[in-house]
Design a protein around this motif. Structure first.
Motif, mmCIF file in Angstrom:
data_model
loop_
_atom_site.group_PDB
_atom_site.id
_atom_site.type_symbol
_atom_site.label_atom_id
_atom_site.label_comp_id
_atom_site.label_asym_id
_atom_site.label_seq_id
_atom_site.Cartn_x
_atom_site.Cartn_y
_atom_site.Cartn_z
ATOM 1 N N LYS A 19 -130.925 -24.411 -66.441
ATOM 2 C CA LYS A 19 -130.364 -25.601 -67.092
ATOM 3 C C LYS A 19 -129.028 -25.326 -67.780
ATOM 4 O O LYS A 19 -128.585 -26.112 -68.614
ATOM 5 N N ARG A 20 -128.371 -24.238 -67.402
ATOM 6 C CA ARG A 20 -127.113 -23.878 -68.067
ATOM 7 C C ARG A 20 -125.907 -24.533 -67.411
ATOM 8 O O ARG A 20 -125.785 -24.551 -66.184
ATOM 9 N N ILE A 21 -125.015 -25.024 -68.250
ATOM 10 C CA ILE A 21 -123.708 -25.508 -67.815
ATOM 11 C C ILE A 21 -122.649 -24.667 -68.528
ATOM 12 O O ILE A 21 -122.738 -24.444 -69.748
ATOM 13 N N THR A 22 -121.686 -24.185 -67.771
ATOM 14 C CA THR A 22 -120.621 -23.366 -68.353
ATOM 15 C C THR A 22 -119.259 -23.941 -67.992
ATOM 16 O O THR A 22 -119.126 -24.788 -67.108
ATOM 17 N N LYS A 23 -118.253 -23.440 -68.687
ATOM 18 C CA LYS A 23 -116.871 -23.736 -68.309
ATOM 19 C C LYS A 23 -116.071 -22.459 -68.429
ATOM 20 O O LYS A 23 -116.420 -21.549 -69.195
ATOM 21 N N SER A 24 -115.016 -22.383 -67.654
ATOM 22 C CA SER A 24 -114.189 -21.177 -67.623
ATOM 23 C C SER A 24 -112.833 -21.455 -68.238
ATOM 24 O O SER A 24 -112.195 -22.473 -67.947
ATOM 25 N N ASN A 25 -112.393 -20.542 -69.095
ATOM 26 C CA ASN A 25 -111.067 -20.641 -69.706
ATOM 27 C C ASN A 25 -110.102 -19.613 -69.140
ATOM 28 O O ASN A 25 -109.053 -19.363 -69.711
ATOM 29 N N GLY A 26 -110.466 -19.018 -68.009
ATOM 30 C CA GLY A 26 -109.615 -18.001 -67.403
ATOM 31 C C GLY A 26 -110.391 -17.240 -66.368
ATOM 32 O O GLY A 26 -111.217 -17.799 -65.666
ATOM 33 N N PHE A 27 -110.146 -15.941 -66.272
ATOM 34 C CA PHE A 27 -110.788 -15.099 -65.278
ATOM 35 C C PHE A 27 -111.676 -14.062 -65.953
ATOM 36 O O PHE A 27 -111.368 -13.568 -67.032
ATOM 37 N N GLY A 28 -112.798 -13.768 -65.297
ATOM 38 C CA GLY A 28 -113.685 -12.739 -65.811
ATOM 39 C C GLY A 28 -114.798 -13.311 -66.671
ATOM 40 O O GLY A 28 -114.745 -14.445 -67.140
ATOM 41 N N GLN A 29 -115.807 -12.492 -66.891
ATOM 42 C CA GLN A 29 -116.985 -12.941 -67.623
ATOM 43 C C GLN A 29 -116.657 -13.324 -69.056
ATOM 44 O O GLN A 29 -117.244 -14.245 -69.615
#
Length: 211
Positions: A19-29
């Motif tokens: 049930k996880r939603i994520t967003k990315s602010n760049g590259f890498g974990q």
């Protein structure tokens, strides 16, 4: 992104997803931010169909809007797969228009009962959602594509070993959602959550499970 485990068991179709939603602010974990651990990635439609997804959430949201708006016309389609394919394509087109240059990665899973027989299909953006009939699928997308095959194989081995130890117990489909949830929670990846939602569909009922 997400992890989905889905299978036909007896006269049932089972789908489990984190049930996880994520967003990315760049590259890498380190650039990945968790937005929510309470987003249900499985949609129940008219008590007859269940749909889940991995990949871009915006594609799925738009596809689900299409389904909600037009589901009453599904009876006009000879094959319901055609209707759902149109919905998935609609989501992809929306994403490509609004996020040019970003790969529209998505895989959908459709389960339903046809003449008392469970049906399970997967649809990938890689082939414009042609649709492939399945018996079982484990699929994930993460921030590290190189590890996806390894983690998927490990998850399949974990499930297989558990079932091999208690084959009679896992003959009952209602016992599988908790196992699938446990398998997902074992995955150590920031983009895969440790809360899950499962739907079990038969010709007579739908059951929901949260772990």
């Amino acid at each position: 992104m997400t992890m989905v485990i889905t299978a036909i068991s007896g006269n049932s179709v089972i789908i489990t997803a984190d049930k996880r939603i994520t967003k990315s602010n760049g590259f890498g974990q380190s650039a990945v931010e968790v937005v929510s651990d309470d987003y249900k990635k499985i949609k129940i439609i008219k008590g007859k169909y269940i749909v889940s997804f991995t990949g871009r959430t915006d594609i799925a949201k738009k596809a689900f809007e299409f389904i909600d708006d037009k589901i009453d016309v599904i009876k006009n389609y000879i094959d319901p797969i055609i209707f759902f394919r149109e919905a998935f394509k609609n989501g992809k087109t929306f994403f490509e228009t609004n996020y040019p240059g970003i790969p529209p990665i998505s895989v959908f899973f459709l389960g339903y009962i046809n003449e008392n027989k469970p049906k399970l299909y997967s649809f990938s953006s890689d082939d414009d959602y042609i649709g492939v009939e399945r018996e079982a699928v484990i699929k994930m997308h993460s921030n590290n594509p190189e590890q996806e095959d390894l983690l998927t194989d490990e998850t399949a081995s974990f499930i297989g070993s558990k079932i091999a130890k208690q084959p009679l117990y896992y003959q009952f489909p209602q016992n599988l959602p908790k196992l699938y949830s446990e398998a997902i929670k074992r995955v150590d990846n920031i983009m895969i959550g440790n809360t899950t939602y499962s739907v079990l569909l038969t010709s007579s009922e739908i059951k929901e499970y949260e772990y």
